[in-house]
Motif scaffolding. Structure first.
Motif, PDB file in Angstrom:
ATOM      1  N   GLN A  42      -1.104   0.250  -4.995  1.00 42.53           N
ATOM      2  CA  GLN A  42      -0.495  -1.082  -5.094  1.00 42.53           C
ATOM      3  C   GLN A  42      -0.118  -1.400  -6.540  1.00 42.53           C
ATOM      4  N   ARG A  43      -1.024  -1.112  -7.464  1.00 39.26           N
ATOM      5  CA  ARG A  43      -0.771  -1.404  -8.872  1.00 39.26           C
ATOM      6  C   ARG A  43       0.386  -0.565  -9.397  1.00 39.26           C
TER       7      ARG A  43
ATOM      8  N   GLN B 232       9.031 -12.896  -5.875  1.00 37.56           N
ATOM      9  CA  GLN B 232       8.660 -13.789  -4.786  1.00 37.56           C
ATOM     10  C   GLN B 232       8.543 -13.030  -3.465  1.00 37.56           C
ATOM     11  N   ALA B 233       8.858 -11.752  -3.480  1.00 36.04           N
ATOM     12  CA  ALA B 233       8.915 -10.962  -2.252  1.00 36.04           C
ATOM     13  C   ALA B 233       7.590 -10.260  -1.972  1.00 36.04           C
ATOM     14  N   GLN B 234       7.548  -9.575  -0.840  1.00 30.47           N
ATOM     15  CA  GLN B 234       6.494  -8.629  -0.529  1.00 30.47           C
ATOM     16  C   GLN B 234       7.142  -7.294  -0.206  1.00 30.47           C
ATOM     17  N   LEU B 235       6.336  -6.260  -0.187  1.00 31.10           N
ATOM     18  CA  LEU B 235       6.853  -4.914   0.052  1.00 31.10           C
ATOM     19  C   LEU B 235       5.819  -4.132   0.845  1.00 31.10           C
ATOM     20  N   MET B 236       6.275  -3.420   1.872  1.00 27.39           N
ATOM     21  CA  MET B 236       5.386  -2.522   2.609  1.00 27.39           C
ATOM     22  C   MET B 236       5.754  -1.090   2.276  1.00 27.39           C
TER      23      MET B 236
ATOM     24  N   VAL C  74       1.895  -5.781  -2.245  1.00 21.54           N
ATOM     25  CA  VAL C  74       2.330  -4.450  -1.813  1.00 21.54           C
ATOM     26  C   VAL C  74       1.352  -3.989  -0.732  1.00 21.54           C
ATOM     27  N   PHE C  75       1.833  -3.833   0.483  1.00 19.34           N
ATOM     28  CA  PHE C  75       0.990  -3.400   1.601  1.00 19.34           C
ATOM     29  C   PHE C  75       1.150  -1.897   1.784  1.00 19.34           C
TER      30      PHE C  75
END
Length: 331
Positions: A252-253, A226-230, A300-301
């Protein structure tokens, strides 16, 4: 007569550091950098839902030490933070040490002096420091999120003073995170360093990036998928990765597929009993199943920033917040 600096401490409107007195002349110069009237309501800032008029935002930008030319970026960042997807109420009030990170793309920020090179997360750069500080003063003085009073962060973070960088677009082998004059606001922890002086391949560097992004104690470790990541790649790492033929989408993959831990390890952590996992993940019983940290590779940024040296960083977010971008509208 009270000292010009001490009076602002007495009024309780500083972040703990001296501020620039917001004289009428200084505020007027700030307002002249936007085509909006001073009474225009930009947002109501949680958790107190204070009314953020253009004039109030200008006052806080002056106190932070911003140049007038920086004010359009302040306005764009506030608009981004008030998008429901960003969930500013959660970011302001959580016990998690999260802060809005501003990532600025485009020539406008570069002309202003926003820095994306060596030491970009650190001190020494007026535009970075004052823009990030302006956002914090707005969150304090308009939003009312003072430590221990609405801002319930258990320990907080130095990122809560000022958290703003430019992307190092000249060093980015895949082009910028966003095209044009754009500010992206991301609710993140402080940077987690990725130290890799040995790897000469994309897979080697990205394996270290993915491993740094996961731990039992990480906030994303119990809000799985449920998160995002930079991922903030230093230029040397970025060029090694691109030299192996990988695109931004490939990075990103790779991180999505490899920033995982087996269920058997997750069960050792104290957060395993939390009920915030998606139902399909709670139903997983295979101890060897490797569970994703983010919903998709698009979460994933990948940003390129920094100078020479074989270091990068990962910045986990606070799971209930989504990154939002807005255009910078200069006069």
């Amino acid at each position: 007569m009270a000292d010009d600096l001490e009076v602002w401490f007495e009024r309780g409107v500083t972040d703990g550091l001296p501020v620039v007195p917001p004289t009428r002349e200084r505020v007027e110069r700030m307002l002249a950098a936007t085509g909006r009237t001073r009474e225009t309501l930009v947002a109501e800032v949680p958790p107190n839902f204070g009314r953020a008029t253009v004039e109030k935002l200008a006052v806080n930008a002056v106190m932070a030490g911003c140049e007038p030319a920086a004010f359009p970026i302040v306005l764009a960042a506030v608009e981004a933070m008030l998008d429901p997807a960003f969930n500013l109420y959660g970011v302001q009030a959580t016990t998690h040490p999260v802060a809005p990170l501003l990532v600025v793309n485009g020539p406008y920020g570069r002309r202003l002096g926003l820095h994306g090179g060596s030491g970009c997360f650190g001190p020494g750069f007026r535009a970075n420091a004052t823009l990030g500080r302006a956002i914090r003063l707005i969150l304090l003085n308009v939003g009312g999120a003072w430590p221990g009073r609405y801002d319930m962060a258990t320990q907080g973070s130095p990122a809560k003073y000022a958290y703003c960088i430019a992307e190092n677009e000249e060093a980015a082998p895949w082009g910028p995170l966003r095209d044009g004059d754009i500010v992206t606001v991301y609710g993140g922890e402080g940077p987690h360093n990725v130290n890799d002086h040995v790897s000469t391949t994309a897979s080697g560097i990205l394996a270290n990036v993915a491993d740094t992004a996961v731990s039992l104690g990480s906030n994303v470790g119990w809000y799985f998928s449920q998160a995002q990541l930079m991922v903030v790649l230093g230029p040397e790492h970025a060029h090694t990765i691109a030299g192996d033929g990988l695109t931004r989408a490939d990075v990103q993959r790779f991180v999505y597929e490899n920033a995982r831990q087996p269920l058997s390890l997750m069960r050792l952590g104290g957060m395993y009993g939390m009920q915030d996992w998606p139902a399909w993940m709670n139903a997983t019983t295979d101890p060897d199943a490797r569970l994703p940290r983010v919903p998709s590779p698009d979460d994933v940024f990948v940003v390129v920033a920094g100078g020479s040296g074989k270091h990068s960083a990962v910045i986990p977010n606070c799971t209930f917040s989504r990154a939002v971008s807005r255009p910078i509208r200069a006069v």
